[in-house]
Design an enzyme around this catalytic site. Structure first.
Site: not given
Ligand SMILES: [Zn+2]
Length: 123
Positions: A25, A71, A73, A84
């Site tokens: 990630e 970001h 996933h 988050d």
């Molecule tokens: Zn996330």
């Protein structure tokens, strides 16, 4: 600060970043100029980690142009996790999540509260 949209070039970069760090990630800070999100900043120690379980908002550079975060996933749905939501508000108002298969359609934007929000893509 009113954000009008995100620069197309930056959106493409975020999607490519998700693809290149997959299956890990990434997490970056988004910055706006004159109401358009068009730059990113790296968060120290967070890029390309196996999970986003912990990071400290105190490590974030102080920046008035901070608009939000982006970001990926790699294995999850394109919506914010509980983890988050805990850091979103410390990183700004607009939060983008990208995921596989990393095409132009594979991104969503959310508010700090985790509600979906529209972000115009500006060429
Ligand atoms: Zn996330």
């Amino acid at each position: 600060m009113i954000v009008k949209g995100i620069r197309e070039e930056l959106l493409d970069l975020l999607i490519r970043l998700g693809e290149s760090t997959h299956p890990r990630e990434f997490l970056v800070i988004l910055k706006e100029r004159d109401g358009i999100i068009e730059e990113l900043d790296l968060v120290p120690g967070t890029i390309s980690r196996p999970s986003s379980a912990s990071f400290s908002p105190e490590m974030l550079p102080l920046d008035l142009h901070k608009a939000g975060s982006a970001h990926s996933h790699p294995s999850g749905p394109l919506r914010p996790s509980d983890a988050d939501l805990r850091y979103f508000s410390s990183m700004g108002r607009y939060h983008i999540i990208v995921g596989p298969p990393y095409t132009r359609a594979d991104w969503r934007c959310f508010t700090a509260k985790g509600e979906p929000c529209e972000l115009e893509v500006i060429p």
